[in-house]
Enzyme design. Structure first.
Site, PDB file in Angstrom:
ATOM      1  N   SER A 137       0.828  -1.206   0.000  1.00 13.00           N
ATOM      2  CA  SER A 137       0.000   0.000   0.000  1.00 13.00           C
ATOM      3  C   SER A 137       0.857   1.248   0.000  1.00 13.00           C
ATOM      4  O   SER A 137       1.949   1.264   0.589  1.00 13.00           O
ATOM      5  CB  SER A 137      -0.907   0.006   1.234  1.00 13.00           C
ATOM      6  OG  SER A 137      -1.557   1.263   1.402  1.00 13.00           O
ATOM      7  N   TYR A 150      -3.695  -2.497   9.303  1.00 14.39           N
ATOM      8  CA  TYR A 150      -3.539  -2.674   7.855  1.00 14.39           C
ATOM      9  C   TYR A 150      -2.167  -2.140   7.435  1.00 14.39           C
ATOM     10  O   TYR A 150      -1.420  -2.809   6.724  1.00 14.39           O
ATOM     11  CB  TYR A 150      -4.652  -1.941   7.108  1.00 14.39           C
ATOM     12  CG  TYR A 150      -4.562  -2.071   5.610  1.00 14.39           C
ATOM     13  CD1 TYR A 150      -4.972  -3.240   4.977  1.00 14.39           C
ATOM     14  CD2 TYR A 150      -4.068  -1.028   4.829  1.00 14.39           C
ATOM     15  CE1 TYR A 150      -4.884  -3.365   3.602  1.00 14.39           C
ATOM     16  CE2 TYR A 150      -3.978  -1.146   3.460  1.00 14.39           C
ATOM     17  CZ  TYR A 150      -4.390  -2.316   2.837  1.00 14.39           C
ATOM     18  OH  TYR A 150      -4.299  -2.440   1.481  1.00 14.39           O
ATOM     19  N   LYS A 154       1.186  -4.289   5.914  1.00 17.18           N
ATOM     20  CA  LYS A 154       1.780  -3.926   4.634  1.00 17.18           C
ATOM     21  C   LYS A 154       3.227  -3.460   4.816  1.00 17.18           C
ATOM     22  O   LYS A 154       4.085  -3.729   3.976  1.00 17.18           O
ATOM     23  CB  LYS A 154       0.955  -2.837   3.955  1.00 17.18           C
ATOM     24  CG  LYS A 154      -0.446  -3.299   3.534  1.00 17.18           C
ATOM     25  CD  LYS A 154      -0.385  -4.472   2.577  1.00 17.18           C
ATOM     26  CE  LYS A 154      -1.760  -4.827   2.018  1.00 17.18           C
ATOM     27  NZ  LYS A 154      -1.723  -6.003   1.109  1.00 17.18           N
TER      28      LYS A 154
END
Length: 273
Positions: A137, A150, A154
């Site tokens: 990301s 999240y 990543k």
């Protein structure tokens, strides 16, 4: 490569994975499309019966991943491009998340990608090369409230992929960290686990929701041409930001971080290490 390439794409039933699979098939390549639920792939299977193989796979199950990759490699006799795309979202404040939610999230977003990488490397090494695209990301360079886990998953994948790229380049295997911008993938709907909210965080939650706004993100298909070109490059970059707005935003964040470091340089330099 002059022959039709063989792709293995995880998380291929929807969103970016689906868009990448469709683009590869449209170009004449062959695809093993892996997903927990392969029913959404029936239409594509009927359209490309000789060039698409759906593969039911839970990337959190390491043994299943190794068995699945063996079937994927056997389907068309080789693997040329592996796209580690499967993932999900854990939405909520750090304090709110349960141990079960955190571990389940990291099992998919980090460990699942590691299991796939470990499983495909013997095949890529034996055939003398291949491409491994690690989908992370544009926000993995720093944490942000409500999506901290999240970003953490990543960021961990970013770091291990940098190491992996160094380890396998001597075998002709090219690893690229693909830092995706925001696309309308369903990640914040069907792909999201939400924490049980604590009232103390409601003011910040409201502020974050206002910041996210109601703007519609681009269609995942608009990112597919980037992936197709990236996979064809003879000497691809180790990192690539996908998305014009995301590119500008990452540069802005990097400049802000550099300014922050410089503002406290005097304190950093007290220590000799």
């Amino acid at each position: 490569m002059t022959h039709a390439r063989v792709w293995l794409i995880t998380g291929a039933s929807r969103g970016l994975g689906r868009a990448f699979a469709e683009a590869a098939l449209a170009s004449g390549d062959r695809v093993v499309a892996a997903a927990r639920n392969v029913e959404p792939l029936e239409e594509l299977t009927e359209k490309y019966p000789d060039r698409l193989v759906p593969l039911a796979l839970d990337v959190t199950d390491r043994r299943a991943v190794f068995d699945g990759v063996e079937r994927a490699a056997a389907a068309f006799g080789r693997l040329d491009v592996v796209v580690n795309n499967a993932g999900g979202m854990l939405y909520g404040m750090v304090e709110e998340a349960t141990e079960e939610q955190i571990r389940a999230h990291m099992d998919v977003n980090f460990f699942g990608a590691v299991w796939v990488a470990q499983a495909v490397l013997p095949y890529l090494r034996a055939q003398g090369g291949g491409r491994l695209l690690q989908v992370t990301s544009m926000g993995s360079g720093g944490g942000m409230a409500t999506v901290g886990f999240y970003g953490a998953g990543k960021a961990a994948l970013d770091s291990v992929s940098e190491a992996l790229a160094m380890e396998v380049e001597g075998f002709g295997i090219k690893v690229t960290i693909v830092q995706m911008g925001g696309y309308n993938t369903g990640l914040f709907t069907t792909g999201t686990t939400t924490t049980e909210t604590l009232p103390q965080y409601q003011p910040l939650r409201t502020e974050m929701e206002a910041m996210w706004g109601d703007a519609v993100s681009p269609d995942p298909g608009t990112a597919a041409p980037v992936i197709m070109e990236l996979a064809a490059l003879p000497d691809p970059p180790r990192r690539l930001i996908v998305g014009s707005q995301s590119f500008d935003h990452v540069l802005e964040m990097d400049r802000a971080q550099a300014d922050l470091y410089r503002s406290w340089e005097h304190l950093s330099r007290i220590a000799p290490g």
